[in-house]
Scaffold this active site. Structure first.
Site, short mmCIF file in Angstrom:
data_model
loop_
_atom_site.label_atom_id
_atom_site.label_comp_id
_atom_site.label_asym_id
_atom_site.label_seq_id
_atom_site.Cartn_x
_atom_site.Cartn_y
_atom_site.Cartn_z
N ASP A 43 0.92 -1.11 0.02
CA ASP A 43 -0.08 -0.16 0.11
C ASP A 43 0.83 1.37 -0.02
O ASP A 43 0.64 2.21 0.88
CB ASP A 43 -1.05 0.07 1.26
CG ASP A 43 -1.63 -1.38 1.40
OD1 ASP A 43 -1.93 -1.95 0.37
OD2 ASP A 43 -1.87 -1.65 2.48
N ASN A 182 -17.91 -6.07 -0.03
CA ASN A 182 -17.16 -5.69 0.97
C ASN A 182 -16.93 -4.29 1.18
O ASN A 182 -17.23 -3.76 2.44
CB ASN A 182 -15.79 -6.68 0.76
CG ASN A 182 -16.10 -8.06 0.75
OD1 ASN A 182 -16.17 -8.74 -0.40
ND2 ASN A 182 -16.28 -8.89 2.00
N GLU A 219 -11.54 -0.63 -3.78
CA GLU A 219 -10.87 0.16 -2.46
C GLU A 219 -9.65 1.11 -3.19
O GLU A 219 -9.65 0.99 -4.05
CB GLU A 219 -10.42 -0.80 -1.38
CG GLU A 219 -9.41 -1.82 -2.19
CD GLU A 219 -8.96 -2.91 -0.86
OE1 GLU A 219 -9.63 -3.04 0.18
OE2 GLU A 219 -8.04 -3.63 -1.16
N HIS A 283 -3.10 -0.88 -5.23
CA HIS A 283 -2.85 0.15 -3.94
C HIS A 283 -2.06 0.95 -4.52
O HIS A 283 -0.98 0.95 -3.80
CB HIS A 283 -2.73 -0.97 -2.95
CG HIS A 283 -3.39 -0.16 -1.52
ND1 HIS A 283 -3.67 -0.95 -0.63
CD2 HIS A 283 -3.84 1.09 -1.34
CE1 HIS A 283 -4.19 -0.03 0.08
NE2 HIS A 283 -4.29 1.28 -0.48
N ARG A 317 4.47 -8.36 -0.18
CA ARG A 317 4.10 -7.42 -1.21
C ARG A 317 5.56 -6.33 -1.23
O ARG A 317 5.69 -5.79 -0.50
CB ARG A 317 2.96 -6.85 -0.91
CG ARG A 317 1.73 -7.63 -1.26
CD ARG A 317 0.39 -7.25 -0.97
NE ARG A 317 0.21 -7.05 0.60
CZ ARG A 317 -0.82 -6.51 1.33
NH1 ARG A 317 -1.93 -5.94 0.60
NH2 ARG A 317 -0.87 -6.63 2.58
N PHE A 362 6.03 -9.97 -34.06
CA PHE A 362 7.62 -10.19 -33.95
C PHE A 362 8.46 -9.38 -34.93
O PHE A 362 9.70 -9.51 -34.84
CB PHE A 362 7.95 -11.58 -33.84
CG PHE A 362 7.49 -12.40 -32.46
CD1 PHE A 362 7.73 -12.22 -31.54
CD2 PHE A 362 6.25 -13.18 -32.83
CE1 PHE A 362 7.01 -12.76 -30.46
CE2 PHE A 362 5.75 -13.84 -31.86
CZ PHE A 362 6.03 -13.77 -30.48
N ASP A 375 4.04 -3.23 -26.20
CA ASP A 375 4.70 -3.70 -27.40
C ASP A 375 5.55 -2.52 -27.84
O ASP A 375 6.43 -3.19 -28.89
CB ASP A 375 3.35 -3.63 -28.54
CG ASP A 375 2.66 -5.02 -28.37
OD1 ASP A 375 2.91 -5.85 -27.76
OD2 ASP A 375 1.62 -5.18 -29.28
#
Length: 473
Positions: A43, A182, A219, A283, A317, A362, A375
């Site tokens: 975060d 949530n 969130e 986040h 993280r 390619f 790309d």
């Protein structure tokens, strides 16, 4: 930071009002950083202040304190000393799950917004504010301004603030009674840095498939204002590999407290990427490069997909940074979470505004309006053949390099052979048409440079200097 029972997330970030309007959205000079910036910091919130320092705060995996570090460069935050500026209470409120701190400078004072639970009810997450009157937030005393009161006494987190057109706003995530989610996203006007006023507007409810994986979560709002629009990024789904970024936008001249002003992208704008080995990016916050000319995306992710147990208990993280680009229509292009190591750059054909080196099937070529950003992104790495040469590695095909075959330039997977290493190595020169640019001479075909002809790339002698000159972005 969500876990099993919700979305923690909080740090998003909105720049201070001055930063949010200072940076042009068009072409900007190249920047390069090395990821990850800081291990075991989720975060992340980074702000560049007028004192010339970058300030970083983030969630520590122990969930017990608020940390802060500063440096005069973004990369410098990696090795900067870290100070603990506040610790959780030993009882009652603000005693558990110290999540997603954000640092903001408002009216000559520093404020930290964060979420916390109680020692006797760790999931009773609410939003709180600290204040410091010192010029340097690493010094002085932090005063607890208490809880941010909202319309419902429910799970809430990820408070962030920004000013626009003379009004200061608070954006946050909260569980609203009667809605099967949530957390949703909300916006309200502020009367002071810890108080909202009026009726909040509900900006977004998680309903799209990529917003409801594991948990129904919106969130971690973060705001950046560019090109006549207010862009609000946010995080969605559970905080494992499903975590990703969505995007809302509203006209800068519109009523931000009207839900009708906001449009939601129907697809995520930043997601896990198997090729680069980055999972659960989210986040985020926005800051600017050292020269103030490029917007920088700050976020966290993990470098592995599978997590044992609750993702909230996994400490790995990492804080990461990469350049945020802009599409011709003025919308942000987040690209992909780039591989660990040096961040990639784009090569714009000299004398053009929108024509970039890219790979297509390619084959290397020059094209305008490359909306699949990766790309047209390449990492400039030490040359595969050594001797001071460089090689150009694809951002979205790590291990693939630009190389010449029969004088044509292709993107091929490195096979380790002597021939491949030689064909994929170049000598970086000052731009033959513009010394501020760059040109690439073949390491094993002296006098032949990467150049465009009829939009395709070749290694050829230079007869038109502009065709062999590029600007790094």
């Amino acid at each position: 930071m969500l876990g099993i029972r919700r979305s923690c997330a909080g740090i998003v970030a909105m720049l201070l009002a001055g930063l949010m309007t200072a940076v042009p959205a068009a072409a900007a000079p190249a920047v390069q950083y090395t990821n990850p910036l800081v291990p075991q910091r989720a975060d992340p919130h980074v702000v560049k202040h007028t004192d010339g320092f970058y300030y970083l705060t983030a969630t520590a995996p122990e969930y017990d304190r608020i940390v802060l570090r500063r440096a005069n460069t973004l990369q410098g935050l990696s090795g900067a000393a870290e100070s603990v500026v506040w610790r959780r209470h030993t009882s009652g409120e603000m005693g558990a799950h110290i999540w997603a701190p954000e640092l903001h400078r408002i009216d000559g004072r520093w404020y930290i917004y964060f979420a916390a639970g109680r020692t006797d009810d760790i999931w009773r997450i609410r939003m709180y504010v600290l204040e410091n009157s010192s010029a340097n937030p690493l010094t002085g005393s932090w005063v607890e301004r208490g809880r941010i009161t909202t319309a419902w006494d429910t799970f809430s987190l990820d408070a962030t603030t920004f000013a626009h057109n003379g009004t200061r706003y608070l954006a946050w995530a909260q569980q609203e009674p009667g809605i099967n989610s949530n957390t949703n996203l909300y916006l309200a006007r502020m009367t002071n840095p810890w108080t909202i006023t009026g009726t909040p507007v509900r900006l977004s409810v998680p309903t799209l498939p990529w917003e409801i994986r594991g948990f129904r979560v919106n969130e971690g709002p973060a705001v950046i204002i560019r090109n006549g629009r207010v862009f609000l990024s946010y995080s969605a789904s559970a905080t494992d590999a499903n975590y990703c970024l969505g995007l809302l936008s509203a006209p800068a001249s519109g009523n931000l407290l009207s839900a009708a002003s906001w449009t939601k992208s129907q697809q995520p704008v930043f997601t896990s990427n198997d090729a680069t080995g980055q999972y659960g990016p989210g986040h985020n916050t926005f800051t600017v490069s050292e020269d103030g000319l490029s917007d920088i995306l700050v976020y966290h992710d993990r470098n592995y997909r599978d997590i044992s147990g609750d993702p909230l208990n996994d400490p790995n993280r990492r804080t990461r940074v990469q350049k945020l680009y802009w599409n011709p229509d003025g919308t942000p292009n987040f690209g992909i979470p780039v591989a660990d190591g040096p961040t990639p750059q784009r090569l714009r054909l000299s004398g053009t505004a929108d024509r970039f080196v890219r790979h297509f099937n390619f084959r290397a070529r020059i094209d305008p309006n490359v909306t699949t950003l990766a790309d047209s992104q390449f990492r400039i790495v030490p040359g595969l053949s050594g001797g001071g040469t460089i090689s150009l590695e694809s951002a979205n095909f790590p291990g693939y390099f630009l190389r010449h075959r029969n004088f044509e330039v292709w993107l091929d997977r490195g096979d380790g052979s002597t021939q491949f290493r030689a064909d994929a190595s170049f000598i970086r020169r000052a731009g033959v048409a513009d010394a501020a640019g760059v040109s690439f001479e073949s390491a094993n075909l002296a006098g032949r440079f990467i150049r465009q002809s009829a939009a395709l790339l070749y290694v050829q002698p230079v007869d038109n200097a502009a065709d062999a000159t590029f600007q790094l972005e």
